[in-house]
Design an enzyme around this catalytic site. Sequence first.
Site, mmCIF file in Angstrom:
data_model
loop_
_atom_site.group_PDB
_atom_site.id
_atom_site.type_symbol
_atom_site.label_atom_id
_atom_site.label_comp_id
_atom_site.label_asym_id
_atom_site.label_seq_id
_atom_site.Cartn_x
_atom_site.Cartn_y
_atom_site.Cartn_z
ATOM 1 N N LYS A 74 0.854 -1.207 0.000
ATOM 2 C CA LYS A 74 0.000 0.000 0.000
ATOM 3 C C LYS A 74 0.878 1.241 0.000
ATOM 4 O O LYS A 74 1.813 1.335 0.780
ATOM 5 C CB LYS A 74 -0.875 -0.015 1.260
ATOM 6 C CG LYS A 74 -1.713 1.218 1.480
ATOM 7 C CD LYS A 74 -2.517 1.143 2.775
ATOM 8 C CE LYS A 74 -1.749 1.657 3.975
ATOM 9 N NZ LYS A 74 -2.590 1.797 5.183
ATOM 10 N N THR B 131 -10.470 6.060 8.409
ATOM 11 C CA THR B 131 -11.428 6.490 7.377
ATOM 12 C C THR B 131 -11.959 5.293 6.575
ATOM 13 O O THR B 131 -12.814 5.473 5.715
ATOM 14 C CB THR B 131 -10.756 7.469 6.393
ATOM 15 O OG1 THR B 131 -9.712 6.766 5.708
ATOM 16 C CG2 THR B 131 -10.170 8.666 7.112
HETATM 17 C C1 R5P Z 1 -1.631 2.531 9.234
HETATM 18 O O1 R5P Z 1 -0.450 2.367 9.371
HETATM 19 C C2 R5P Z 1 -2.661 1.894 10.104
HETATM 20 O O2 R5P Z 1 -2.255 0.630 10.549
HETATM 21 C C3 R5P Z 1 -3.983 1.774 9.384
HETATM 22 O O3 R5P Z 1 -3.792 0.970 8.230
HETATM 23 C C4 R5P Z 1 -4.530 3.085 8.947
HETATM 24 O O4 R5P Z 1 -4.376 4.055 9.937
HETATM 25 C C5 R5P Z 1 -5.987 2.965 8.573
HETATM 26 O O5 R5P Z 1 -6.428 4.197 8.138
HETATM 27 P P1 R5P Z 1 -7.658 4.358 7.153
HETATM 28 O O6 R5P Z 1 -8.782 3.552 7.704
HETATM 29 O O7 R5P Z 1 -7.943 5.850 7.213
HETATM 30 O O8 R5P Z 1 -7.225 3.938 5.800
#
Ligand code: R5P
Length: 319
Positions: A192, A223
Site C-alpha cells: 500500500k 477512514t
Molecule cells: C496505518 O499504518 C494503520 O495501521 C492503518 O492501516 C490506517 O491508519 C488505517 O487508516 P484508514 O482507515 O484511514 O485507511
Amino acid sequence: MEKMLLVSGRSHQTLAQDICQHLKTKLAPVEIKNFADGETYFRILRNVRNKDVFLIQSLVPPINENLVELLIAIDALKRASAGRINLVCPYLAYSRQDRKASSREPITAKLVANLITKAGADRMLTVDLHTDQIQGFYDIPVDHLLAYPYFADYLLRKEYSPLVIVCPDIGSVKRNRKMAELINAPLAVIDKRREAHNRSEVMNLIGEVKGKIAVVVDDLIDTGGTMANAAFLLKEKGAKKVIICGTHALLSGEACRKLVECPAFSVLISDTIPLPEEKKIKKIKVISMAPILGRAITRIHEGKSIGALFIWRKEKRRF
Ligand code: R5P
C-alpha cells in the site's frame, strides 16, 4: 498493595462498566464536569490512599479532550495519595506519529508518553499498540494485550476454510504472521502506498488468495480507505470471501459507507472505541476486550503473569 479500585473517565463508560461486570465490582464514584470556559474538573469521591487504582480512559474522539481529562484524573489520584496508579488505556491515540517521517514533524507518540508518565501514572495496560516499540517510549511498565488471538478464535469457531491472512501494508507483516501461524493459514501482503494523510491507495498483492477466504487484519480502521481498497483488490484477485478485522474502530467520516459498499462480507472489530448507533452497520461484529482487560487487571493486581493469558489451550481450541 491494598485493595484494588476501579475509576473511569468519561471517554468509554460502557467498556468501563463491562470490565466491572467481569470483575464483579463497581466503579468508584467520581465527579467530572467542565467549567463554563471548557476546563475539566475531576474529583474522586472516596478515599484512595494506598489503594491499587486502575484508571480506565480510552483515548477515543474527542481525543484531545479525553487526553486532558486522563492527565487531570492521574493528577487528582496522585495528589490523593493513591498507592499505585495503573492507567488502562485500551486505545492509545497519537501512536501513528511514532517517528519523524518528514523534517520538522513532531513525534506525538513520545509526547503522549511523556505527558502520561510526568502526570504520575505508575504503569499502563493497553491493547494493540500501533507498533510494539511504543512501549519503549514509556519509562514505566507497559502491558500490551493483543486482539488477534480473539479474532483468530472467532474465525476458528466459525470453521471458515481455506483461510489466508492478508497484511494491508508491509508494516503489519510481523503481527499478522503470528495470527497466520496460530490458525495455520498462509500469509499475503498488500503493498500500500499513501499519497496524503488519511488517503490510501492499494498497489500490489504479494501472495495467493484465489478461492480462499481472505482475512485482512489491521490495528485500526480510521477512514476505512485501507480496508475498503483491500477488499476490492482481494475480490479482484479471486478471493472467495473477504473478512476485515480491525481492533480499533475509529470509523471516521465516510468509513461506514465505504465498509458497506466494499465487497467485504464481514467486519470484525473490538470495543476499545465506543460504537454509536449510527455506526452499527450490519456487517460489523464486535468482539469485546472487557473479559481480557478484566483478567489482566486482576493479574496485575495480584502480581501474576500477563503472558499466561495468551497460551493457546489446544484441547479446548481456545485461549
Ligand atoms: C496505518 O499504518 C494503520 O495501521 C492503518 O492501516 C490506517 O491508519 C488505517 O487508516 P484508514 O482507515 O484511514 O485507511
